[in-house]
Motif scaffolding. Structure first.
Motif, PDB file in Angstrom:
ATOM      1  N   PHE A 219       0.841  -1.207   0.000  1.00  0.00           N
ATOM      2  CA  PHE A 219       0.000   0.000   0.000  1.00  0.00           C
ATOM      3  C   PHE A 219       0.873   1.254   0.000  1.00  0.00           C
ATOM      4  O   PHE A 219       0.448   2.308   0.456  1.00  0.00           O
ATOM      5  N   TYR A 225      -7.570   2.184   4.585  1.00  0.00           N
ATOM      6  CA  TYR A 225      -8.783   2.727   5.215  1.00  0.00           C
ATOM      7  C   TYR A 225      -8.632   2.590   6.728  1.00  0.00           C
ATOM      8  O   TYR A 225      -7.938   1.710   7.236  1.00  0.00           O
ATOM      9  N   LEU A 228      -9.101  -0.685   8.820  1.00  0.00           N
ATOM     10  CA  LEU A 228      -8.359  -1.900   8.472  1.00  0.00           C
ATOM     11  C   LEU A 228      -7.738  -2.483   9.742  1.00  0.00           C
ATOM     12  O   LEU A 228      -7.073  -1.784  10.512  1.00  0.00           O
ATOM     13  N   TRP A 253     -11.654 -15.601   0.977  1.00  0.00           N
ATOM     14  CA  TRP A 253     -10.891 -14.379   1.245  1.00  0.00           C
ATOM     15  C   TRP A 253     -11.786 -13.174   1.595  1.00  0.00           C
ATOM     16  O   TRP A 253     -12.768 -12.913   0.922  1.00  0.00           O
ATOM     17  N   GLY A 255     -12.972  -9.838   4.604  1.00  0.00           N
ATOM     18  CA  GLY A 255     -14.066  -9.425   5.486  1.00  0.00           C
ATOM     19  C   GLY A 255     -13.931  -9.831   6.933  1.00  0.00           C
ATOM     20  O   GLY A 255     -14.429  -9.144   7.824  1.00  0.00           O
ATOM     21  N   ASP A 257     -11.470  -9.767   8.947  1.00  0.00           N
ATOM     22  CA  ASP A 257     -10.726  -8.790   9.750  1.00  0.00           C
ATOM     23  C   ASP A 257     -11.574  -7.547  10.017  1.00  0.00           C
ATOM     24  O   ASP A 257     -11.515  -6.954  11.094  1.00  0.00           O
ATOM     25  N   ARG A 295     -18.941 -12.489   1.837  1.00  0.00           N
ATOM     26  CA  ARG A 295     -18.318 -11.693   2.904  1.00  0.00           C
ATOM     27  C   ARG A 295     -19.143 -10.466   3.311  1.00  0.00           C
ATOM     28  O   ARG A 295     -19.210 -10.119   4.481  1.00  0.00           O
ATOM     29  N   PHE A 296     -19.805  -9.836   2.350  1.00  0.00           N
ATOM     30  CA  PHE A 296     -20.560  -8.630   2.701  1.00  0.00           C
ATOM     31  C   PHE A 296     -21.807  -8.975   3.520  1.00  0.00           C
ATOM     32  O   PHE A 296     -22.152  -8.271   4.457  1.00  0.00           O
TER      33      PHE A 296
HETATM   34  C1  NGS Z   1     -10.681  -5.232   2.272  1.00  0.00           C
HETATM   35  C2  NGS Z   1     -11.153  -6.576   2.801  1.00  0.00           C
HETATM   36  C3  NGS Z   1     -10.307  -6.970   3.999  1.00  0.00           C
HETATM   37  C4  NGS Z   1      -8.821  -6.970   3.579  1.00  0.00           C
HETATM   38  C5  NGS Z   1      -8.460  -5.608   3.023  1.00  0.00           C
HETATM   39  C6  NGS Z   1      -7.008  -5.510   2.572  1.00  0.00           C
HETATM   40  O1  NGS Z   1     -11.407  -4.896   1.136  1.00  0.00           O
HETATM   41  O2  NGS Z   1     -10.686  -8.249   4.431  1.00  0.00           O
HETATM   42  O3  NGS Z   1      -9.305  -5.311   1.923  1.00  0.00           O
HETATM   43  O4  NGS Z   1      -6.714  -6.570   1.743  1.00  0.00           O
HETATM   44  N1  NGS Z   1     -12.563  -6.456   3.215  1.00  0.00           N
HETATM   45  C7  NGS Z   1     -13.555  -6.984   2.473  1.00  0.00           C
HETATM   46  O5  NGS Z   1     -13.391  -7.611   1.457  1.00  0.00           O
HETATM   47  C8  NGS Z   1     -14.959  -6.736   2.983  1.00  0.00           C
HETATM   48  S1  NGS Z   1      -5.298  -6.706   1.079  1.00  0.00           S
HETATM   49  O6  NGS Z   1      -5.237  -5.749  -0.009  1.00  0.00           O
HETATM   50  O7  NGS Z   1      -4.280  -6.451   2.088  1.00  0.00           O
HETATM   51  O8  NGS Z   1      -5.193  -8.077   0.595  1.00  0.00           O
HETATM   52  O9  NGS Z   1      -7.975  -7.267   4.671  1.00  0.00           O
END
Ligand code: NGS
Length: 343
Positions: A219, A225, A228, A253, A255, A257, A295-296
């Motif tokens: 990132f 966000y 997170l 995969w 949601g 967290d 997940r949603f």
């Molecule tokens: C969000 C996911 C989280 C995830 C985060 C970062 O969108 O579970 O991205 O993911 N939430 C949902 O899908 C609702 S990452 O880019 O690090 O793989 O941890």
């Protein structure tokens, strides 16, 4: 050739296609890597203040475990360098030498020999099919944790191939089985592909749950966000029990967290973070998983469910529990009966 491209760009027939292409590129970049564009301000604990926020183990406060007279120092040194990306492979001979070289006990257990650690921490890793990453993680983390004088155990909870991966449930199982082994007061739930880069990122719990990996290379070291709470998190045992652990309902995969962060808020707990520089991590490369469709929906019903979906309805088969030379290995078969979700 150049003239042709120039002509094409300015030709009215193509201009809308080019603009659409550029817009699509930016939209996808944003969706995949929101951190690139975000500089969300969030509160964090400055390095000089970190010690005041750490929560030492009650064992040594009560004096119960006090067979050594001296408490270890908490080592925070601003002059320490950010550590570089770990080596790509670890040889068999290096792995074999580690327990002796680093005095690691079977089960991936270690404690300082000259003093009593302030922290007794279990590091729980949900796992399936990532052997190369696990090797890199272990060879990096043992020396990293020892330099911080943490008393620790590394626990790898592996899911059999029967059902889709359920990261959150594996962490619940890791917790439930580890508390039977030793009264760790602090749990760190950690993805196997995350490597902490700053030696000052103390692997211990704070008074409130802590998001440790808030500054991730993928990132561009931004927080994508504010809510997170994934990757690597530290939480006191009693707080984890208070929020009923993670939900067991998230297969596949994403949601789980976010749902965990919601549980923390429902109970009036806060989230702490150390400064972005201290919280730097690199993510080891791997193929991105496909997000789960449910997940949603699970997130939406999280509030109604959280008191009955978690540690208190956890069902699984523990197939193996072994003290391997660098970690405690739990092989589990996840039973879907404690969830309402179709899998
Ligand atoms: C969000 C996911 C989280 C995830 C985060 C970062 O969108 O579970 O991205 O993911 N939430 C949902 O899908 C609702 S990452 O880019 O690090 O793989 O941890």
């Amino acid at each position: 050739m150049i003239l042709q491209i120039f002509f094409a760009i300015f030709h009215r027939r193509y201009i809308h296609k080019i603009l659409l292409g550029i817009a699509t590129f930016f939209l996808f970049s944003y969706l995949l890597h929101p951190g690139r564009f975000s500089s969300t301000d969030y509160d964090y604990i400055e390095i000089d203040n970190m010690k005041n926020f750490l929560s030492p183990s009650p064992l040594h406060i009560s004096g119960k475990h006090m067979n050594k007279t001296q408490l270890c120092p908490i080592i925070i040194d601003k002059d320490k360098d950010i550590m570089s990306y770990p080596r790509k492979t670890v040889s068999e001979s290096e792995k074999l030498a580690m327990p002796t070289d680093l005095n690691i006990l079977p089960g991936g257990v270690w404690k300082p020999s000259s003093c009593m650690s302030n922290f007794q921490v279990a590091i729980v890793i949900p796992y399936r099919d990532r052997e190369r990453q696990l090797d890199i993680f272990l060879s990096y983390m043992h020396p990293f944790l020892q330099a911080q004088m943490i008393e620790y155990r590394i626990v790898v909870v592996e899911q059999t191939s029967l059902h889709p991966f359920n990261r959150a449930k594996l962490m619940n199982i890791g917790f439930a089985e580890t508390v039977k082994i030793f009264p760790y007061h602090c749990f760190i739930f950690h993805d196997v592909d995350l490597i902490p880069q700053n030696p000052n990122n103390i692997y211990a719990c704070t008074h409130q749950p802590r998001h440790m990996s808030s500054s991730l290379n993928t990132f561009r070291y931004n927080l994508p966000y504010k809510d997170l709470f994934g990757g690597a998190v530290a939480i006191l045992k009693r707080q984890f029990e208070e929020i009923n652990g993670f939900s067991n309902a998230f297969f596949g995969w994403g949601g789980e967290d976010d749902d965990f962060k919601n549980r923390i808020s429902y109970k009036g707990l806060q989230v702490y973070r150390f400064s972005p520089d201290v919280s730097k991590y690199v993510m080891l490369a791997h193929k991105k998983e496909l997000p789960s469709e449910s997940r949603f929906l699970n997130l939406k019903s999280g509030r109604e469910r959280y008191e009955t979906d978690g540690l208190n309805n956890l069902q699984y088969d523990l197939l193996k529990l072994e003290n391997r030379s660098l970690y405690t290995w739990m092989l589990v078969n996840i039973l879907p009966s404690d969830t309402n979700t179709d899998i």
